[in-house]
Motif scaffolding. Structure first.
Motif, PDB file in Angstrom:
ATOM      1  N   TYR A  33       0.838  -1.197   0.000  1.00  0.00           N
ATOM      2  CA  TYR A  33       0.000   0.000   0.000  1.00  0.00           C
ATOM      3  C   TYR A  33       0.875   1.249   0.000  1.00  0.00           C
ATOM      4  O   TYR A  33       1.940   1.286   0.633  1.00  0.00           O
ATOM      5  N   ARG A  34       0.386   2.257  -0.691  1.00  0.00           N
ATOM      6  CA  ARG A  34       0.980   3.588  -0.605  1.00  0.00           C
ATOM      7  C   ARG A  34      -0.135   4.597  -0.349  1.00  0.00           C
ATOM      8  O   ARG A  34      -1.123   4.646  -1.080  1.00  0.00           O
ATOM      9  N   PHE A  35       0.006   5.379   0.717  1.00  0.00           N
ATOM     10  CA  PHE A  35      -0.939   6.430   1.072  1.00  0.00           C
ATOM     11  C   PHE A  35      -0.241   7.769   0.908  1.00  0.00           C
ATOM     12  O   PHE A  35       0.735   8.051   1.607  1.00  0.00           O
ATOM     13  N   ASP A  36      -0.729   8.572  -0.006  1.00  0.00           N
ATOM     14  CA  ASP A  36      -0.217   9.932  -0.192  1.00  0.00           C
ATOM     15  C   ASP A  36      -1.143  10.862   0.584  1.00  0.00           C
ATOM     16  O   ASP A  36      -2.257  11.152   0.149  1.00  0.00           O
ATOM     17  N   CYS A  37      -0.696  11.285   1.780  1.00  0.00           N
ATOM     18  CA  CYS A  37      -1.557  11.993   2.727  1.00  0.00           C
ATOM     19  C   CYS A  37      -1.278  13.489   2.685  1.00  0.00           C
ATOM     20  O   CYS A  37      -0.134  13.920   2.848  1.00  0.00           O
ATOM     21  N   MET A  78      -6.342  11.400   1.134  1.00  0.00           N
ATOM     22  CA  MET A  78      -5.359  10.330   1.018  1.00  0.00           C
ATOM     23  C   MET A  78      -5.542   9.646  -0.329  1.00  0.00           C
ATOM     24  O   MET A  78      -6.596   9.077  -0.605  1.00  0.00           O
ATOM     25  N   ASP A  79      -4.510   9.701  -1.173  1.00  0.00           N
ATOM     26  CA  ASP A  79      -4.499   8.923  -2.415  1.00  0.00           C
ATOM     27  C   ASP A  79      -3.896   7.561  -2.117  1.00  0.00           C
ATOM     28  O   ASP A  79      -2.742   7.469  -1.666  1.00  0.00           O
ATOM     29  N   VAL A  80      -4.674   6.522  -2.380  1.00  0.00           N
ATOM     30  CA  VAL A  80      -4.277   5.165  -2.000  1.00  0.00           C
ATOM     31  C   VAL A  80      -4.025   4.336  -3.251  1.00  0.00           C
ATOM     32  O   VAL A  80      -4.846   4.316  -4.173  1.00  0.00           O
ATOM     33  N   CYS A  98      -2.979   0.290  -4.002  1.00  0.00           N
ATOM     34  CA  CYS A  98      -2.718  -1.006  -3.373  1.00  0.00           C
ATOM     35  C   CYS A  98      -2.584  -2.099  -4.424  1.00  0.00           C
ATOM     36  O   CYS A  98      -3.321  -2.123  -5.412  1.00  0.00           O
ATOM     37  N   ARG A 116      -9.146   7.447  -3.850  1.00  0.00           N
ATOM     38  CA  ARG A 116      -8.887   8.637  -3.037  1.00  0.00           C
ATOM     39  C   ARG A 116      -9.882   8.665  -1.890  1.00  0.00           C
ATOM     40  O   ARG A 116     -11.091   8.462  -2.083  1.00  0.00           O
TER      41      ARG A 116
END
Length: 537
Positions: A243-247, A255-257, A259, A409
């Motif tokens: 997972y990558r969360f761009d917060c 948060m752009d997620v 996975c 998102r």
């Protein structure tokens, strides 16, 4: 469609314990890994540097899926069991050690200790310039009472999670803690519902599986204040994932997620982008209002923007038995659990402020294909339990050798980010049917739905009418009109006469005289077993 029946426990811990921990005074915190010498002066210890990027994490997750799952529970469970709620609250991280507690990133990080409710250690790393270093646990980081159970724990036992804070470190705006749960205090600075990385076999006739984030990597981007990248390795008996969360903290946090999921074995019900909330009662089900407060809920409705453009609003239920409703769709535009009622007097709670609880909207940012959004509602008799879950279930089979990719998102906000140019449902009320002063028809129930918005705000009584569809039963005494002396408020109502105890699915919207829809579509599921109580309310 809907399924009814019992289901396994939805959570491994009490949601109010978690919420209180988020709102307690500052806990664990650490210094930046990039200045190792300076960190050492503060007593911090880091692991060896290793190259890191998201592609590396995806490969690692794919490799894990080819191996046998290992239970991640700490070997020090006997000690951790003694760190109950009160003992957890007594743990304090030594001040001045927050990660990124400078003026460059705007998002200091504090770490959470292990305890009774959080016994699966999470390895937490700091990333800079493509290099990651693990932050190693040391008991010396914490202020502990003299005879605290944690005094008996060895070094390097790991952490249970982290939280991102405002620069003052007085409040936090995102927290990851327990399994794959995470949440934000949202636009109104009040925690409420939670999100999860993944839901597996929710509300089936077998135990629910709770994947966990076993490792986390934190990276801030220089020159982008209030933006943090969170990478997480998800692990469970049935699946592994990256997972990558761009917060970003911008009003309501976003948060752009991304996975990437790698099944270890076939999964019957895979829930993508799950949200978990609490609904006890509101004006819709007054019979359940046994507490002195008029309403108690983190969310009051479920909304979905269908792939074909239709907007649906479904008031939440506290049903007599567990119910799962499925909304079939292809490439949905969005869905979420919302708290539309923002009037303090409707709750009268100045302690936990239900009127400030965030709404969460999920917007797919790649093509999700065919599937269904499921809404699970579970009976509750208290506010301490999460009893509402929603998630996306893909049609495609989930089995080993078939990786899945989902991007979306998450908006943690006061209102949904893409409101339709239609009247929105603002209240659903029920009561006995018939006309006051006249004999009440047997088995008649009144439904009153209020809409607000420009599309209905200027209507006269003869400009529009409700369109109603029921799965069974009859409809009578139908009408709609502007509410007197309440600008912008439009009301529709009808009576339903029913027999039997099976649930009744209802659907209604307002259209003008040309047939044009003026409101979102109101959906509801009514349980006739409540009828006797409605007649006494």
């Amino acid at each position: 469609m809907n399924d009814q029946g019992d289901c396994a426990s939805m959570a491994e811990f009490n949601r109010r314990d978690i919420l209180s921990l988020f709102l307690s005074s500052p806990l664990a915190a650490v210094l930046p890994a990039r200045a190792r010498a300076a960190a050492a002066d503060h007593g911090m210890t880091f692991g060896s540097p290793e190259p890191f990027n998201f592609d590396t994490l995806k490969r690692r997750a794919a490799e894990m899926a080819e191996t046998v799952w290992q239970d991640g529970r700490s070997p020090y469970s006997e000690i951790l069991e003694k760190i109950d709620y009160d003992a957890f609250q007594a743990i304090r991280f030594k001040k001045g050690h927050a990660l990124w507690a400078d003026d460059k990133g705007g998002a200091p990080v504090q770490l959470f200790h292990l305890g009774r409710y959080f016994q699966e250690p999470v390895k937490i790393h700091v990333v800079e310039n493509g290099t990651a270093r693990e932050i190693l646990y040391r008991r010396s980081y914490f202020d502990l009472p003299a005879h605290h159970p944690a005094q008996k724990l060895p070094d390097d036992i790991g952490f249970s999670g982290f939280r991102l804070q405002d620069p003052s470190q007085e409040t936090d705006w995102i927290a990851f803690l327990g399994a794959s749960y995470f949440r934000s205090s949202g636009e109104l600075d009040q925690y409420g519902l939670s999100a999860r990385g993944l839901a597996i076999d929710t509300a089936l006739q077998k135990p629910e599986e709770f994947p966990r984030f076993s490792q986390i990597w934190l990276e801030r981007l220089e020159g982008q204040e209030g933006r943090v990248l969170v990478y997480a390795l998800l692990d469970s008996q049935s699946i592994a994932g990256a997972y990558r969360f761009d917060c970003v903290k911008s009003g309501g946090p976003v948060m752009d997620v991304t996975c990437s999921l790698y099944p270890r074995k076939a999964i019957e019900r895979l829930g993508i982008a799950p949200l978990t909330s609490m609904y006890w009662y509101s004006e819709t089900n007054r019979r359940q209002a046994v507490d002195w407060r008029p309403e108690i809920h983190d969310s009051d409705g479920f909304a979905i923007w269908m792939g074909n453009g239709e907007r649906l609003w479904r008031p939440l239920n506290n049903p007599p038995t567990t119910v799962t409703n499925a909304f079939l769709d292809e490439n949905p535009k969005g869905f979420g659990l919302l708290q539309r009622d923002r009037e303090f007097t409707h709750y009268q709670d100045d302690g936990v402020f239900y009127d400030r609880r965030p709404s969460v909207w999920i917007e797919p940012t790649n093509k999700w294909g065919k599937g269904q959004v499921q809404l699970v509602e579970i009976p509750t008799d208290d506010e301490i339990h999460d009893n509402i879950v929603t998630y996306w279930v893909p049609d495609d089979a989930v089995e080993p050798g078939r990786p899945l990719e989902f991007d979306y998102r998450l908006y943690w906000t006061a209102d949904e980010p893409y409101p339709a140019d239609l009247g929105q449902v603002v209240m659903t009320s029920t009561g006995i049917g018939g006309v006051p002063g006249q004999p009440r028809p047997k088995n008649a129930v009144r439904f009153v739905i209020d809409f607000r918005g420009e599309a209905v705000g200027t209507l006269d009584r003869d400009d529009a009418k409700p369109v109603i569809d029921l799965s069974r039963g009859t409809v009578s005494l139908t009408d709609s009109h502007p509410v007197v002396d309440q600008p912008g408020l439009y009301r529709a109502f009808f009576d339903t006469t029913v027999e039997g105890t099976d649930p009744i699915d209802m659907r209604m919207y307002i259209r003008d005289n040309s047939g044009q829809a003026l409101t979102e579509t109101w959906l509801y599921q009514y349980f006739p077993s409540y009828m006797d109580d409605e007649r006494r309310s």
